[in-house]
Design an enzyme around this catalytic site. Structure first.
Site, mmCIF file in Angstrom:
data_model
loop_
_atom_site.group_PDB
_atom_site.id
_atom_site.type_symbol
_atom_site.label_atom_id
_atom_site.label_comp_id
_atom_site.label_asym_id
_atom_site.label_seq_id
_atom_site.Cartn_x
_atom_site.Cartn_y
_atom_site.Cartn_z
ATOM 1 C CD GLU A 161 17.558 33.948 9.796
ATOM 2 O OE1 GLU A 161 17.179 33.028 9.175
ATOM 3 O OE2 GLU A 161 17.312 33.625 11.297
ATOM 4 C CD GLU A 237 13.358 35.935 12.375
ATOM 5 O OE1 GLU A 237 13.316 34.550 12.488
ATOM 6 O OE2 GLU A 237 13.414 36.544 11.207
#
Length: 585
Positions: A161, A237
Site C-alpha cells: 500500500e 485483500e
C-alpha cells in the site's frame, strides 16, 4: 520473469502452464499461528476451495535485534511454504519490508526505526542499506521455492500500500532490482486501495497493480482497471472482517453480505485473496496499534471474524464462502470438521512476591528520562524514578500507559489512549513512573515513533530535574522469574494489587485447545507451559486468551500470570468457548 516461467501474466489472465488461471487465495500469517498448526490451518483453508495461501513476512519477527536473524520455529518461512506446496496449493509472499498487518511497528524492527533522521520507506541511502540485507535473506528463502523450481510461490509483492504513503519511484526501483537480482522470476505485484491518487502514487511499470477493498465491488474493480489496463484484475485483500482495538467493540461482518461480495468478485472474473481466511493471534508482544488522531492499540486476538476462527474452527462464513467458490471452481468433496467445546477447569493461583525483580536491569542514572528506543530494541516495560519533593500537578507525555507511585504508594495512572497527561501528585519525596508500551503504530507516518517517557515530566509546570534512575523489565523473562520464584503454599485471596506474579498448575487428560478466561483480572501477561499467550486487559473487548493445543500436554501443565494493575479473582479459569466481546457489524 521469463517467457518460460510456468506462471505468467497474460493480456487478460494469469497464465499457469500457458492456460488461463484464476487465483482464489486466503491470507494467513505464519507467526500468528503455532508452527505445529500450520498444516492444519492450510488444510482447512483448502477445504473451502482455495488454491493458494498468502502470507506477509514481518522483518521484526525474524530480526528483532540487529544482526540476530532467525528463520526457525515460529518464523520458519521456508517450512511454511514447503507445507503449502505439500498440500497442493500455491503461495503468494509479501515481504514488505513494510507490511502494516496490524503488526507491531508495521513489521519494521525498532532498532531500525530508532535511527535518528532515517527516512523510512524511501530511497534514503541509510534505509536502502538496511532493507537490502533483509530482502536478500528473505529472497534466499523464497527463490528456491518458486513454482519454476518445484515449489509453491507464484507471486511476490513489492512493498505494501505504498501509494497511501509515498511516491518515491527510486525506492520502488531499488526493491524491484534487488528482488530480481535475488533470482525471483515469478510476477511481481503491488497493492493499493482503488483510490486514484493511491494507485498513481505507488505505480511502477515493473509491478502489476492489485487492490485492497471490501464492498462496492464493481466500482472498485472499474477504478483498478482504469489504472491497470491489461492483465488480470485481482483483489489482493478482500476484507471479509476487521480487527479490534482494546476498549472498542468486537467487529464482525455479515456472512451473507461478505459472501455476496465474494460472488460479485468471482462472477466478474477477478482473482481474489481473502483477508483474512484465518487471522490467528498476536502472541507475545506482536500486536500493533493505530493512530489517526487517537492512539488505539490492537487486541491480542487477531480472529478478524475470518472464515476460519482464531482456534482453527470453521464458521458460518466459511460455509457461505465455500458455497460461492463451488459455483466458480472445484471444491474438495470432503467432510467438514465440526466445532467442539474446550475443556472446562479452574485452578487457584498462588502469589509470588516481587515478581519483577529477577527480570529487572538497572540501567543507571540519566540527567533526563531516556526513551525506550534510546535504551535498546523492543523494550516494553520500564521504571523511571527521581527525587521530587513537594506536591502539585504532575504532567508527562507517556507512551503508552504509566502507573504513578509516590514513596512506593500508588497514586494513579496516565493513559495515552484516554488522553491523560496530568494528575494531582500528593506531597512526598520519591516519584516513580512504571511505563508500558502497549503496541507500536503500524500505519501511516507515526511508525517508529519513540516509546516510554517522551521529554521531561513537569511538576507545577517546571521540569523535574534529574538524575533519573531507570530500570528496564524484560517481559519475556517474567515467566521464568515467576515460575521459579518462592511462593506461599496458600492460594491467593482477595484483591491482588499489581505488579504481582501468580502461578498455578492444572491437569489435562490430553493436549487440548483452551480458552483462558481473563475476567476478574486487570492488565497483564499470561503464559502456559512457557508459551507466551500475549496481553490481557480489562478494557476488552476480548475476555479470553487462546491457548493453542501444542502449548499444552497430557498431565500437569503450569500457568503464569503477571498482573500489572489489580486482580479481583485469583483463579485461572478455562472456559468452553472463546469470548471476543460484544459483536458489532
Amino acid at each position: 520473469m521469463t517467457e518460460t516461467s510456468r506462471f505468467r501474466i497474460g493480456e487478460t489472465d494469469f497464465l499457469l502452464d500457458g492456460r488461463a488461471h484464476r487465483i482464489i487465495s486466503g491470507a494467513m500469517h505464519y507467526p500468528r499461528i503455532h508452527p505445529d498448526l500450520w498444516r492444519d490451518r492450510i488444510r482447512t483453508a483448502k477445504l473451502m476451495g482455495l488454491n493458494a495461501i498468502e502470507t506477509y513476512v514481518a522483518w521484526n519477527a525474524h530480526e528483532p535485534v540487529r544482526g540476530q536473524w532467525r528463520e526457525d520455529g515460529d518464523v520458519d518461512l521456508g517450512r511454511f511454504l514447503d507445507i503449502v506446496a505439500e498440500e497442493g496449493l500455491h503461495a503468494i509472499v509479501r515481504p514488505g519490508p513494510y507490511v502494516c498487518a496490524e503488526w507491531h511497528n508495521g513489521g519494521l524492527p525498532t532498532w531500525l526505526t530508532a535511527e535518528p533522521g532515517i527516512r523510512l520507506r524511501s530511497s534514503d541511502p541509510r534505509y536502502l542499506a538496511e532493507i537490502t540485507g533483509y530482502l536478500e535473506k528473505v529472497n534466499a528463502i523464497i527463490a528456491p521455492r518458486q513454482i519454476d523450481t518445484g515449489g509453491s510461490v507464484i507471486l511476490v509483492q513489492i512493498e505494501n500500500e505504498y501509494g497511501a504513503y509515498g511516491s518515491d519511484t527510486a525506492y520502488l526501483d531499488h526493491l524491484v532490482r534487488l528482488t530480481r537480482a535475488a533470482g525471483i522470476t515469478v510476477p511481481l505485484t503491488q497493492v493499493d486501495q482503488p483510490i486514484a491518487h493511491m494507485l498513481e502514487n505507488g505505480a511502477h511499470p515493473a509491478l502489476h497493480k492489485t487492490g485492497s477493498f471490501g464492498g462496492r465491488i464493481h466500482e472498485r474493480l472499474a477504478t483498478l482497471r482504469e489504472h491497470q489496463s491489461t492483465g488480470p484484475l485481482m483483489c489482493m485483500e478482500f476484507w471479509c472482517g476487521w480487527f479490534d482495538h482494546w476498549g472498542e467493540k468486537h467487529h464482525t461482518t455479515s456472512a451473507e453480505d461478505s459472501a455476496a461480495d465474494l460472488e460479485l468478485l468471482l462472477a466478474a472474473g477477478a482473482s481474489v485473496n481473502i483477508y483474512m481466511v484465518h487471522g490467528g493471534t498476536n502472541f507475545g508482544l506482536t500486536a500493533g496499534a493505530n493512530d489517526s488522531g487517537r492512539y488505539l492499540p490492537m487486541t491480542t486476538s487477531y480472529d478478524y471474524d475470518a472464515p476460519i476462527s482464531e482456534a482453527g474452527e470453521i464458521t458460518e462464513k466459511f460455509r457461505a464462502f465455500r458455497e460461492v467458490i463451488a459455483r466458480h471452481a472445484p471444491v474438495p468433496d470432503e467432510p467438514l470438521p465440526e466445532p467442539h467445546d474446550a475443556p472446562v477447569l479452574a485452578a487457584a493461583l498462588h502469589l509470588v512476591s516481587n515478581p519483577l525483580a529477577d527480570a529487572t536491569t538497572d540501567r543507571g542514572e540519566f540527567p533526563a528520562p531516556p526513551t525506550f528506543d534510546e535504551l535498546g530494541p523492543d523494550i516494553a516495560l520500564a521504571e523511571y524514578t527521581a527525587s521530587v519533593p513537594g506536591s502539585g500537578v504532575l504532567a508527562a507525555d507517556v507512551r503508552d500507559i504509566a502507573w504513578i507511585s509516590r514513596d512506593g504508594t500508588s497514586v494513579g495512572t496516565l493513559q495515552r489512549t484516554l488522553g491523560d497527561h496530568s494528575l494531582a501528585l500528593p506531597a512526598g519525596d520519591t516519584l516513580t513512573l512504571r511505563v508500558e508500551e502497549t503496541g507500536r503504530v503500524n500505519y501511516d507516518t507515526k511508525i517508529g515513533e519513540p516509546k516510554g517517557l517522551i521529554g521531561t515530566p513537569r511538576l507545577n509546570g517546571e521540569p523535574i530535574d534529574g538524575p533519573w534512575r531507570v530500570r528496564t523489565i524484560d517481559v519475556f523473562a517474567l515467566e521464568s522469574a515467576v515460575r521459579d520464584a518462592a511462593a506461599d503454599d496458600a492460594a491467593a485471596s482477595g484483591p491482588i494489587a499489581g505488579p504481582a506474579g501468580l502461578r498455578a498448575t492444572f491437569a489435562l487428560d490430553e493436549p487440548a485447545d483452551l480458552f483462558l478466561d481473563t475476567r476478574g483480572w486487570g492488565k497483564g501477561y499470561a503464559w502456559v507451559n512457557g508459551f507466551f499467550l500475549g496481553r490481557y486487559w480489562r478494557r476488552g473487548p476480548q475476555r479470553t486468551l487462546y491457548v493453542p493445543v501444542p502449548a499444552t500436554r497430557a498431565g500437569q501443565n503450569h500457568i503464569v500470570i503477571v498482573e500489572l494493575e489489580t486482580m479481583t479473582d485469583a483463579t485461572a479459569r478455562f472456559v468452553a468457548r472463546p469470548d471476543l466481546g460484544h459483536e458489532v457489524e
